[in-house]
Design a protein around this motif. Structure first.
Motif: not given
Length: 320
Positions: A8-14, A40-45, A48-52
């Motif tokens: 999850s940290d790596r996803i937020r960094e990306r 589109a690769a993952s709902p988690a992506h 994270a982007y929408e939260a940012l």
């Protein structure tokens, strides 16, 4: 041993990288297509982007701040060549988030209590933590997360809500991720117990790959060997009685009772007869009054309490 960076940290960094690149205004069609594939690769992506983006939108005058960062990058050609406008935007974003949330990008510190001491501390983000006796809590706050390590003992967390950086407690190989809650974490030599009073938490064991959500009114535990139990209804009053200076036992075996007393007092108990391990006790007792507790123990159980030559407290069977 250092804690590994979670996925999850790596996803937020990306997500921060892509946000900064798109804000820079200098992405080409190939980069934008790469961003869409990542999204589109993952709902988690996407989450994270929408939260940012939501956090950015909540900052005061973000466009003015971003324009200032772009202007600075243009004026300092060497800065722009080395770091680029994407990093300028990322710096503005992270500094803005730090100011918006009211605490620094990183913070470390260690909170301790001695045997018999209880203490309440307020972390930089407003999270309140009540530390039980003989507890060590280390902060690991960074730009992407709010993490603390429960190195020893027990702590009750009232987590400050509505923060971009998630709150996490790490203990004995597992992580407890807050989902807007108040919860208790009790770390013992062989296991960690988590009790949730409000909201929910998600427990994750990195090595075992196991994960479990624990909701309000439930309890779960995991062992040092990586076995995570199912969440189940809990006796929360007993689990958190220490916050009021009490111990609540409900048909608790004598060895567990003595181990609990040793947590609050600098004493060592010794059972003279293995058969005493089968005795149990129920009741509500004050944490701080050891003599009264020992007198009660003698009054209700067939035991005699005495001091051994090595200073330990010997518990012997009596005939009744």
């Amino acid at each position: 041993m250092a804690n590994p960076v979670s996925s999850s940290d790596r996803i937020r960094e990306r997500a921060l990288y892509w946000f900064a690149r798109l804000q820079s205004g200098e992405t080409d069609s190939a980069e934008r297509a790469a961003f869409e594939r990542w999204l589109a690769a993952s709902p988690a992506h996407r989450q994270a982007y929408e939260a940012l983006r939501a956090a950015w939108d909540d900052l005061p005058r973000p466009e003015a701040e971003l324009a200032a960062a772009r202007g600075y990058a243009r004026r300092r050609g060497s800065f722009r060549r080395v770091f680029g406008p994407a990093l300028a935007a990322a710096l503005v974003l992270t500094m803005g988030l730090a100011a918006y949330e009211g605490w620094p990008l990183s913070d470390t510190g260690v909170y301790r209590t001695a045997k018999g001491e209880r203490r309440t501390v307020v972390l930089p983000d407003g999270t309140q933590v009540e530390l039980n006796s003989d507890t060590v809590l280390a902060m690991r706050y960074g730009w992407s997360s709010r993490s603390v390590e429960l190195e020893r003992g027990e702590a009750f967390f009232s987590v400050a809500p509505r923060k971009f950086r998630p709150f996490e407690v790490r203990a004995s190989g597992g992580s407890i991720r807050d989902i807007g809650t108040r919860f208790d974490v009790d770390r013992r030599p062989a296991s960690v117990r988590v009790a949730v009073l409000e909201g929910a938490v998600r427990i994750r064991l990195a090595d075992a790959g196991d994960e479990r959500q624990v909701n309000q009114g439930q309890m779960a535990s995991y062992s040092a060997t990586g076995v995570l139990t199912e969440a189940a209804p809990a006796d929360l009053s007993a689990a958190t009685a220490w916050r009021e200076g009490k111990l609540i036992f409900r048909a608790t075996p004598l060895p567990e009772i003595l181990a609990e007393l040793g947590r609050y007092h600098p004493v060592v108990f010794r059972l003279a007869d293995p058969a005493l391990e089968r005795l149990s006790l129920s009741g509500v007792f004050k944490v701080d009054d050891l003599p009264l507790f020992l007198a009660t123990l003698e009054a209700v159980l067939p035991v005699k309490i005495g001091r051994a030559e090595d200073g330990s407290i010997a518990v012997e069977r009596t005939k009744r």
